[in-house]
Design an enzyme around this catalytic site. Structure first.
Site, PDB file in Angstrom:
ATOM      1  CD  GLU B  67    -153.008 -29.747  -8.384  1.00 46.75           C
ATOM      2  OE1 GLU B  67    -154.020 -29.736  -9.420  1.00 46.75           O
ATOM      3  OE2 GLU B  67    -152.252 -29.794  -8.815  1.00 46.75           O
ATOM      4  CG  HIS B 136    -142.172 -25.657 -10.984  1.00 41.90           C
ATOM      5  ND1 HIS B 136    -142.979 -25.326 -12.436  1.00 41.90           N
ATOM      6  CD2 HIS B 136    -143.146 -26.643 -10.834  1.00 41.90           C
ATOM      7  CE1 HIS B 136    -143.199 -27.153 -12.514  1.00 41.90           C
ATOM      8  NE2 HIS B 136    -144.273 -27.988 -11.318  1.00 41.90           N
TER       9      HIS B 136
END
Ligand SMILES: Cc1ncc(C[n+]2csc(CCOP(=O)(O)OP(=O)(O)O)c2C)c(N)n1
Ligand SMILES: [Mg+2]
Lengths: 367, 331
Positions: B67, B136
């Site tokens: 990322e 999440h």
């Protein structure tokens, strides 16, 4: 892409040169390509070229020595990290770059900025926090920028410049521009995920990226054996599938040769290259650092290999440079720095009314 | 599929976002999409499905799970004149790129004294509600909205999914787009665009006179449902969709509160230090004397979002919670 990557991996063998010296005490790191020592560089007579290299290194040295004085006089504040001892790296690598190429550096970047051609006046004014500084006074010592010269900082997050450099290189690759992006970072950055993510990405995407690790053996007070499980940095970089090798970072001519060789292969579409520059900082990490973690004899040993005196001695031995010329170089540098300090002293400070400028492009335009 | 058809047509939030990207990729060859599984896989939520076939692997660029590196690469490419759209799978993993977003994207223009704008768009999914458990289910767009130098968008409607990307790409500075995971399957009509979306303006989704329900993103459908229920109780609720979380559109908030004199802020993030807290503070600063009742906030419970369905639902703002808060303010 995978067959090509395989080939590059095999070609990465120069890294083993590094392996032999990295893990042992290595105040005598060897140059990567001693053979071409006597050849003229870039079509210019060697004497003239050496004089330029010497001038460039001395200029950085004297500039920073002045910074120390100005820091003591409280003219300059904040974190200031000196490059003294490491000048051969920025100067040598810069020889391999064109004005089209891009440079990303760290917070220890006065040398890179000056070598890149940012005027001493603009760098000094930035240290003073004045509007005429190369970042308009918003950045200071750690954040020198010059968009026109493609100098993208000045990054004070260790390894934070690496992903950005990969992006500059990616843009060139996507548009087929034969340019190189050169990213400088320290041995400390090597321990960061951002380095490894970037190395992988650059090799995977065959990016025109020159990774220059300035291994000065310390990340602040932590010696490299205390922060790297494997201290042969080139060996590990090669594992990503890029050619990587170690260079005597105290020998500006060796640095230049290695950088030219790396930049040429990058321009030829060979993908990223990694250079471990074995160097040493003569001063403390920053102005705040009492430097308690290093053995004074170690510092002295490295100072004996000072890149500036080393080149001076070499040119003297070869009868290329007399005392008169040296004095001339010193005088020109002093004049330039005096003028830079004088200009920074006189330069205006930004009005507090402008505080919110440059937060967004709109606020940049407004005022 | 063509673009800019004049008639209304059936689509989904997901398709609208894809259509917006397709349009941008066709219109400007500086635009490219980069992220994990955006190409072969079609995007982890299927948003970019089919784009690889049309635009090829250079412009629909699958990135490794790095990322920090690919967000940073987006920043560098933007500095070099390209117009990257970087997709991060979810806000949860965007934390691994936080350094690049905050320390580079948001600060380079300023640190360089105005020399280096970063015209980058970063898209990511946010929010809870699908039993994905704590790691999440974050709603951290409010964290990003804390940062000067970036613009934060939260398209909540099919129209905004379709029409906010173009102005985001035209913005010379970094823009973060938060897509609530529960919205992708929203189906409906895509109205023709009358004028480009103004990214400085919130949208009043429903007019009302008794109370302002101020919300954004995945909570918008809940607020609209609450407004329906309140209407049955004879309470006329106005629904304000912030849609740009930074900079906040104070004027639209002020005007709504001046009309209704009551406000409920609905935000799926945790209450403490939330965007809801910011909006609430601004109302207190700017519109205190307009208020006939204390500002109410409906936020997530201060707990890592649990997996178990009942517990998860209890942790998140529910329509009933919004209705109850509105009643407290009005009654
Ligand atoms: C990510 C991050 N962690 C910690 C710091 C604090 N810090 C500044 S410089 C430095 C040491 C870095 O060492 P190295 O990369 O070897 O570069 P050098 O200073 O030796 O040139 C540290 C830990 C920082 N700026 N960024
Ligand atoms: Mg170091």
């Amino acid at each position: 892409m995978s067959p090509a990557r395989g080939t590059r991996k095999r070609k990465a063998s120069p890294s083993t040169q590094g392996a032999s010296t990295a893990s042992t005490g290595r105040t005598t790191a060897t140059s990567a390509a001693a053979a071409s020592e006597r050849e003229p560089v870039a079509g210019r007579p060697r004497t003239e070229h050496r004089r330029e290299l010497l001038h460039a290194m001395l200029r950085i040295r004297r500039f920073e020595e002045r910074c120390v004085e100005l820091y003591s006089a409280a003219k300059i504040r904040g974190f200031v990290h000196l490059y003294i001892g490491e000048e051969a790296v920025a100067v040598g690598v810069n020889e391999a770059l064109t004005s089209e190429d891009a440079v990303v550096a760290t917070y220890r970047e006065h040398g890179h900025a000056l070598a890149r051609g940012i005027p001493a006046e603009a760098v000094m004014a930035e240290m003073y926090g004045k509007t005429t500084g190369c970042s308009g006074g918003r950045g200071g010592s750690m954040h020198l920028f010059d968009a026109g010269r493609r100098f993208y900082g000045g990054n004070a997050i260790v390894a934070g410049g690496l992903p950005l450099a990969a992006g500059l290189a990616l843009a060139d690759r996507m548009r087929g521009q034969p340019r190189v992006t050169c990213c400088f970072f320290g041995d400390g950055a090597y321990a960061e995920g951002e380095f490894h993510e970037t190395a992988n990405l650059a090799a995977l995407w065959n990016l025109p990226l020159l990774l220059v690790c300035e291994n000065n053996l310390y990340a602040m007070g932590t010696a490299i054996e205390r922060h790297e499980a494997q201290t042969d940095l080139a060996l590990r970089a090669a594992s990503y599938g890029m050619a990587a090798w170690a260079v005597d970072g105290m020998d500006v001519e060796a640095v230049e040769r290695a950088a030219r060789r790396a930049a040429e292969s990058i321009r030829g579409g060979g993908g990223p290259r990694f250079l471990e520059m074995r160097t040493y900082r003569f001063r403390a990490h920053s102005m705040y650092d009492p430097d308690r973690y290093r053995d004074k004899t170690e510092v002295e040993q490295w100072k004996a290999g000072d890149p500036v005196t080393r080149l001076m001695d070499r040119t003297r031995e070869d009868g290329e440079l007399g005392e008169k010329e040296l004095t001339g170089i010193e005088r020109r540098i002093t004049e330039e720095i005096d003028a830079a300090v004088e200009a920074a002293e006189q330069a205006p400070e930004e009005s507090v009314e402008d505080l919110l400028r440059h937060v967004t492009s709109r606020s940049t335009e407004v005022t | 599929m063509g673009t800019g058809r004049a008639d209304e047509r059936k689509t989904t939030y997901r398709e609208a976002m894809r259509e917006a990207m397709r349009e941008a990729l066709r219109a400007d060859d500086r635009v490219f999409l980069m992220g994990e599984d955006v190409g072969r896989y079609g995007g982890c939520f299927g948003v970019s499905l089919g784009l690889l076939e049309e635009f090829g692997p250079e412009r629909i660029r699958d990135a490794p799970l790095s990322e920090s590196a690919f967000v940073g690469a987006g920043i560098g490419a933007a500095l070099s004149g390209l117009r990257p759209i970087v997709e991060i799978m979810t806000v949860n993993s965007s934390l691994l790129a936080l350094d690049q977003i905050l320390n580079n994207a948001a600060t380079l223009l300023h640190m360089s004294g105005g020399q280096l704008p970063v015209p980058l768009v970063i898209r990511m999914t946010t929010g809870a509600g699908r039993q994905l458990a704590a790691q999440h289910s974050h709603s951290l767009e409010g964290w990003y909205a804390h940062i000067p130098g970036i613009r934060v968008l939260a398209p909540a409607t099919i129209g905004d999914a379709r029409h906010m990307l173009a102005p985001a790409l035209a913005d010379p500075d970094p823009v973060l787009i938060f897509e609530h995971g529960s919205l992708y399957n929203t189906a409906g009509e895509l109205a023709p665009l009358s004028s480009p979306v103004d990214l400085d303006r919130a949208a009043v989704r429903r007019r009302g006179t008794d109370i302002s329900l101020i919300t954004y993103g995945g909570s918008l459908p809940k607020a609209l449902a609450a407004a329906d229920e309140l209407a049955a109780d004879d309470i006329s609720a106005e629904v304000v969709d912030l849609r740009t979380l930074r900079p906040l559109d104070d004027e639209t908030i002020d005007a709504s509160v001046a009309r209704t004199h009551r406000a409920v802020i609905v935000d799926e993030a945790w209450r403490s230090g939330s965007l809801a807290a910011e909006v609430s503070a601004r109302i207190a600063e700017r519109s205190l004397y307009e208020l006939d009742a204390p500002v109410e906030r409906v936020c997530s419970a201060e707990v890592p979002i649990p997996y178990a369905r009942l517990l998860e639902q209890a942790a998140l703002p529910r329509t009933a919670d919004i209705v109850a808060a509105a009643h407290r303010a009005v009654d």
